[in-house]
Motif scaffolding. Sequence first.
Motif: not given
Length: 494
Positions: A302-303, A306, A308, A336-337, A340-341, A343
């Motif tokens: 991932a980056t 990505d 959070n 990665r996904d 990103r998802a 929170r």
Amino acid sequence: MSTFTHHGAPWAELSFCVAGTGVTGASAVRALHGLGARVVAIDGSADDNARRRAEELGALGVDVRLGDDETLPEDVDVLIASPGLRPTKPLFAAARAAGVPVWGDVELAWRLRPRVNPAPWLAITGTNGKTTTVRMLASILEASGKRVAAAGNVGTPVVDAVLARDQDGEPAYDVLALELSSFQLHWLPTWEESPKDDAGAPRMLAAAVLNIAPDHLDWHGSPEAYAADKGRIYGGCQIACVYNLADPQTEQLVHEAEVEEGCRAVGFGLGPPGLSDFGVVDDLLADRAFVADRHSTAAELATVGDVNPPAPHNVANALAAAALARAYGVPPVAVRDGLRAFRPDAHRIAHVATVAGVDYVDDSKATNGHAAAASLAAYRDIVWIAGGLAKGASFDDLVSGAKNRLRAVVLMGADRAVIRDALARHAPDVPVVEVAATDTGAMELVVGEAAALARPGDTVLLAPACASMDMYAHYGKRGDAFADAVRGLGPAAG
């Protein structure tokens, strides 16, 4: 007790005492009662909440005794200790004298797993970052298509997660992501203490210790005992012991652990990954542990963007979560996904608003110096809001490490003088304002003082380094008060 190693064991033959009727204790009571075991629940409290819980458990037919958690009931085969009960209590001395084994909720859950194809366990502990990391891990596992529960010290009690069933009566989860506290781990038998043919010692597929900093020393007795209890998570580990390259104590715990043959030590850190490590190359999170040729290649996961939020310590959390997920076998795209998802929960480096060019950030969850240091390291030019109940902590190292980032400091709470004195010793040129008020309007005064000190481009950071109970019921209430006060400053952007 080697017979009682799976859900189908003859549990009705045993008599249990469950000490504590809170969330974890009540979970154990319901599970054991449902399996036909004889259960007595005891609790040292007899207040309204305890009586309410006693009524709920009593309605099941369970014998609940309030006001005394020091006396071991007669004819008990196993004592179940709820997390947080001090091991020095006379109850546990009585159990040892009577030859009654003591299980924690994690050991009980392990013994209640199904005999066939039980869900593997991926476990996380550490002084700070546990909840965020376990939720990141759960998000990654979900992104790979797995049914996962975030359980233990967060979310679902681990006993409930193990016993959960889907509509067809099959286990509800493919894998468990566990957050385990030092209290829970204290009651875990070490790998050395448990016979190899006995399922009494939970064996994690992979486990991580995120960091070690002095905490709960009144409970554990010493920093060494606290760290040793954290290290129990590695006992019997099967695939990977994940540790923090920036925290040598976590690596030492790996060296001291007895694990299954073939289990690997896997480090994570914010620099380029070494052989068998996870790290960051330019802007990429990289895995150099679970790849076909780790000597010459790494997997791009991932980056940094990505993650959070992409604060340094949170990137480290993401790398730890990724290491556990990759040990389980998820593909890089799921990391990665999942990131990103994800929170974050409230009050964990949460951007509240930008007012007059100043960012306001709520990290009320930073209730000790180690957590506050990580938060302060994420920003430059900070107006720091700190103070509360120090719990006997000192702040010299915290202030010394952060002094070059501090524009000013606003102090509040009962033990603000301890931080003020550390600032005087190590950052005497940093302006300090103290707010003595402790009423419901105190945070408005605090935020007002911080706003007056801040310049465009600065960050006003609530990272108290202290507990909240001198002024608020919990850290969430403190963070809510901060956010309300920020919104009262005027027009905001973001």
